[in-house]
Design an enzyme around this catalytic site. Structure first.
Site, PDB file in Angstrom:
ATOM      1  N   ASP A   1      26.008  40.860  44.781  1.00 32.30           N
ATOM      2  CA  ASP A   1      27.057  41.499  43.735  1.00 32.30           C
ATOM      3  C   ASP A   1      26.862  40.742  42.342  1.00 32.30           C
ATOM      4  OD1 ASP A   1      29.107  42.122  42.124  1.00 32.30           O
ATOM      5  OD2 ASP A   1      30.622  41.128  43.467  1.00 32.30           O
TER       6      ASP A   1
ATOM      7  N   LYS B   1      30.830  46.208  32.387  1.00 28.84           N
ATOM      8  CA  LYS B   1      30.635  44.802  32.010  1.00 28.84           C
ATOM      9  C   LYS B   1      29.312  44.380  31.409  1.00 28.84           C
ATOM     10  CE  LYS B   1      33.635  42.606  35.431  1.00 28.84           C
ATOM     11  NZ  LYS B   1      34.411  43.694  36.461  1.00 28.84           N
TER      12      LYS B   1
ATOM     13  N   CYS C   1      41.497  39.344  41.507  1.00 37.06           N
ATOM     14  CA  CYS C   1      40.927  39.924  42.602  1.00 37.06           C
ATOM     15  C   CYS C   1      39.942  39.116  43.688  1.00 37.06           C
ATOM     16  CB  CYS C   1      40.097  41.062  42.219  1.00 37.06           C
ATOM     17  SG  CYS C   1      40.874  42.340  41.240  1.00 37.06           S
TER      18      CYS C   1
END
Lengths: 122, 409
Positions: free
Chosen positions: B195, B221, B362
């Site tokens: 990730d 991002k 998150c």
């Protein structure tokens, strides 16, 4: 910097009616998963009227002050009255303007009490 | 050279005060070059791609496929291994639903770190529910670093089939020792998913050097638009995987009773893709290439040490995650302020035009590990300045002073 009204900070730092009612007539644990605020309420009832509210909670000043204020203000009110309570009533009780981003913070305690009452039957 | 004026939004005022944008880990601001590239596409080239034998469709298709080449070069992949998705989250879901569901069985193990974002966690929990796979978490050390000794033991467990891990934590801002982990995974024939949603905006990511099987990131991002992400997969794996979503573009031929699938990468791009967003992402990458990673990294390192240095002067603030080496720390700081809940701090500092994020970001398992419900996060990018850090520190002090002055009991 405009901090919250004094009564909000007072209730946050020195909350009223903290704890758990033994042999409560109704209780509910409300969690806001998106921010981690957490409020567990227990209620003592006389018929359909609220006799006592206690809470255990963790969270921001708005959420904790709101439940502290409600735990006083809603005593003596009936189940039906409290179930019709909404954001504008709460804003009045808190005495400050709540911005949209703090909506959930403010409402968490009210939701906990309403959910507890929904389950309560005589 | 860094030019703040390339990012028009940075001039924004909130409540009459100059905005300080410290929420780059949530989403980064976009340079004019990105906005203009997307505008240009809609103003001059808009058409559906890979369809229609007309010159406009050809122009749009060329622009879309050129964007794929820019992305492929950026991460050292070949264009057929670059799948456009809606974001990192969709990329991980795609892997779980296609590779996962065809290669994993009940009792197989997936190794993750405790610091994973929910998007690299929930898709695997869904596989747990569906297939009965087991999730195993690599613990962290107290300072937030990954416990590499424990990781090695966990990867040596029987039936570990997959390692799904973030390259950098979005809360702690700490880099994971991916080279060591991926070497072990490779030697044990464990498939790896990286990730890169956080890391992609801080340093060059090279899938060949990493030797990973899959890697995902989001466009927004890395100073690109929302609604676009990238899934890199090794060709051999992508070829064997069944398609993800069904629809236009991903098919070869369709009959009343069956269909055949398209070639890579189109096999995984059902429906009209985010064309303008792909072009915007390519423009963002070209912006990075032009500015140069060296410039970006040098500025970010300067900001990281300055931020920590200034923060160390405040006794009432604690930073979550302090790696031994400063080089392993990104300019991402999750903070705890004595007596002030993160929500209140984010709201009140927000009124002073400082944009921060409060919550669990998150990462609930990570917050549970540290016994916290929320933190206040400041995440910086290369366009931030030391002067902005000074203002942030000053306002933080003011908030703390006012908050406690009001306590008259």
């Amino acid at each position: 910097m405009d901090l919250y009204a004094q009564n909000i900070l007072d209730h946050y730092k020195h909350p009223h009616h903290q704890g758990v009612i033994a042999h409560a007539d109704a209780h509910y644990h409300e969690v806001n998963d998106t921010c981690g605020d957490d409020i567990a309420v227990s209620l003592k009832m006389t018929g359909l009227k609220i006799k006592e509210i206690k809470f255990v909670g963790e969270g921001c000043a708005i959420s904790q002050a709101a439940i502290s204020i409600l735990s006083e203000e809603l005593v003596g009110k009936t189940k039906a009255e409290v179930l019709t309570y909404e954001f504008k009533n709460l804003e009045k009780s808190l005495g400050i303007k709540i911005s949209e981003r703090r909506y959930k913070c403010a409402l968490l305690g009210l939701w906990a009490i309403q959910h507890a009452l929904e389950k309560y039957k005589i | 050279m860094i030019k703040r004026r390339d990012f028009p939004i940075l001039n924004k005022k909130i409540n009459g005060q100059q905005m300080i944008y410290f929420d780059n880990a949530a989403t980064a601001q976009k340079p004019l070059a990105v906005i203009q590239a997307m505008d240009k596409y809609y103003l001059q080239s808009n058409a559906n791609v890979h369809r229609g034998l007309n010159p406009l469709a050809e122009e749009a298709t060329q622009a879309y496929e050129a964007a794929r080449i820019v992305v492929a070069d950026f991460i050292s992949a070949t264009p057929t291994e670059v799948i456009f998705t809606r974001g990192a989250t969709e990329g991980i879901n795609l892997i779980a639903r296609t590779w996962g569901e065809t290669n994993l069985q009940a009792g197989d193990r997936i190794v993750l770190s405790l610091a994973e974002h929910h998007s690299n966690l929930v898709p695997w929990l869904q596989l747990k529910e569906k297939l009965g796979v087991e999730l195993v978490y690599i613990p962290l050390k107290k300072n937030g670093e990954l416990n590499l000794v424990a990781a090695k033991k966990l990867l040596a467990l029987p039936r570990v089939k997959l390692l799904a891990i973030t390259q950098a934590s979005n809360v702690l801002g700490i880099l994971n020792p991916l080279h060591s982990l991926l070497n072990i995974a490779h030697a044990r024939h464990i498939i790896s998913v990286v990730d890169a949603a956080q890391s992609i905006t801080h340093f060059p990511v090279n899938v060949q050097q990493l030797g990973c099987d899959f890697l995902v990131f989001s466009g927004h991002k890395i100073w690109g638009p929302t609604g676009i992400g990238v899934l890199y997969g090794r060709q051999e794996l992508l070829q064997k995987m069944p398609p993800f979503l069904g629809g236009g573009e991903m098919i070869g031929a369709v009959y009343q009773d069956h269909f055949t699938v398209n070639k890579l990468p189109h096999k995984f791009e059902a429906g009209t893709p985010p064309i303008a967003e792909a072009i915007g992402l390519a423009a963002a990458i070209q912006y990075v290439n032009k500015l140069g990673w060296q410039t970006i990294q040098a500025q970010e390192q300067k900001l990281t040490s300055y931020f920590l240095e200034r923060l160390a002067t405040l006794k009432f603030v604690k930073v979550l995650g302090r790696p031994r080496l400063l080089s392993q720390k990104l300019p991402v700081f999750s903070l705890l302020i004595t007596g002030i809940h993160p929500h209140d701090a984010a709201d009140l500092l927000g009124q002073e035009a400082i944009i921060l994020r409060a919550g669990n970001h998150c990462t609930q398992p990570l917050h549970q590990f540290f016994s916290l419900s929320a933190t206040l996060r400041a995440s910086l990018s290369f366009y931030n300045t030391k002067a902005e850090i000074d203002i942030f520190i000053r306002k933080l002090k003011k908030l703390y002073r006012l908050w406690n002055n009001k306590d008259n009991s």
